[in-house]
Design a protein around this motif. Structure first.
Motif, short mmCIF file in Angstrom:
data_model
loop_
_atom_site.label_atom_id
_atom_site.label_comp_id
_atom_site.label_asym_id
_atom_site.label_seq_id
_atom_site.Cartn_x
_atom_site.Cartn_y
_atom_site.Cartn_z
N SER A 196 36.46 39.42 40.73
CA SER A 196 37.01 40.57 40.01
C SER A 196 36.20 41.00 38.78
O SER A 196 35.89 42.18 38.62
N MET A 197 35.84 40.06 37.91
CA MET A 197 35.16 40.47 36.68
C MET A 197 33.70 40.86 36.94
O MET A 197 33.13 41.69 36.23
N ARG B 170 43.07 43.88 38.57
CA ARG B 170 42.02 44.05 37.56
C ARG B 170 41.07 45.18 37.97
O ARG B 170 40.75 46.07 37.18
N TRP C 11 46.87 39.82 33.64
CA TRP C 11 47.85 39.09 34.43
C TRP C 11 49.07 38.66 33.59
O TRP C 11 50.14 38.41 34.13
N ILE D 170 41.75 43.84 30.42
CA ILE D 170 41.86 43.76 31.88
C ILE D 170 41.80 42.30 32.33
O ILE D 170 42.55 41.89 33.21
N ALA D 171 40.93 41.51 31.70
CA ALA D 171 40.80 40.10 32.07
C ALA D 171 42.10 39.34 31.84
O ALA D 171 42.47 38.45 32.62
N TRP E 281 42.79 48.67 38.10
CA TRP E 281 42.94 49.24 36.75
C TRP E 281 41.62 49.81 36.25
O TRP E 281 41.58 50.90 35.70
#
Length: 241
Positions: A85-86, A36, A176, A172-173, A39
């Motif tokens: 990550s977020m 994530r 996966w 992006i979230a 990217w």
């Protein structure tokens, strides 16, 4: 022409600043959460040093920068670590505003953050599939299907990406799904994302994978399956002992 030249100079100055501050990303090749951040940085054109971590033998630096959860990803900017990550991507968005990942409109921005939270709250059900069996596996499967149906019906609509015509923070979230979901299905021995039931998600996955930055930054499917099989055996072995 002058405006275009100004934007180019501004972009160059941002790159130089990031290099001077020593931007580093601690990640692991099989982690969708590390990807994530990778990217996001690449979509914004921000140079960084990538440090691969062995999660079975965590480095002193990783433990130093993330002493609470002791996991990746960790972004280190000017010697200061940012974890999760977020949250890292929100930090990147505020620090390097070029090529924005969040919409400008306050309502659209709130909506994007809603779906990011949904991805983090409900997405883990899918990851339970490859490390469960019996009743737990069936429960994880049903929770995963409920989550996918919600995204299919309410999240995407008829848009190319969640935010419209270009990749944003919600894509992006949910990124996966592109590589990890198929590997989880294979290892868990279940099929979740049937094309006839989830046509919008299938179209989105194809669109997402075709973006150059994404295509060039995905783990190998066979390596990922092999890794998940090892993890599955370890986790199920522990639960039965």
């Amino acid at each position: 022409m002058i405006i275009k030249h100004f934007h180019k100079l501004n972009h160059i100055s941002q790159i130089l600043l990031s290099e001077m501050s020593g931007l580093k990303l601690h990640g692991a090749w099989a982690s969708p959460f590390a990807f994530r951040v990778k990217w996001a940085l690449k979509l914004k054109g921000i140079p960084f040093e990538y440090i691969e971590e062995d999660l079975y033998n965590k480095s002193k630096m990783l433990l130093h920068y993330n002493p609470i959860h002791k996991k990746v990803p960790v972004l280190v900017h000017g010697g200061k670590p940012i974890c999760e990550s977020m949250l890292i991507i929100e930090y990147i968005e505020e620090t390097w505003p070029q090529n924005p990942l969040l919409p400008n409109d306050p309502y659209e921005k709130a909506l994007a953050r809603f779906w990011v939270k949904f991805a983090d709250d409900k997405g883990p059900a899918v990851f339970k599939v490859y490390k469960s069996r019996g009743e737990e596996l069936e429960k994880a499967k049903q929770e995963s299907l409920e989550m996918l149906r919600t995204v299919e019906k309410h999240g995407l609509g008829d848009k190319k990406f969640f935010g419209g015509e270009k990749i944003g923070i919600v894509d992006i979230a949910f990124g996966w799904m592109v590589q990890w979901l198929g590997a989880i299905e294979e290892v868990g021995g279940v099929k979740l994302l049937e094309s006839d039931e989830f046509p919008r998600l299938h179209a989105w996955i194809n669109n997402f994978k075709e973006v150059h930055v994404i295509k060039e930054n995905l783990p190998d499917h066979h390596d990922l399956v092999a890794q998940l099989k090892v993890l599955r055996e370890m986790l199920l072995g522990q639960s039965s002992s």
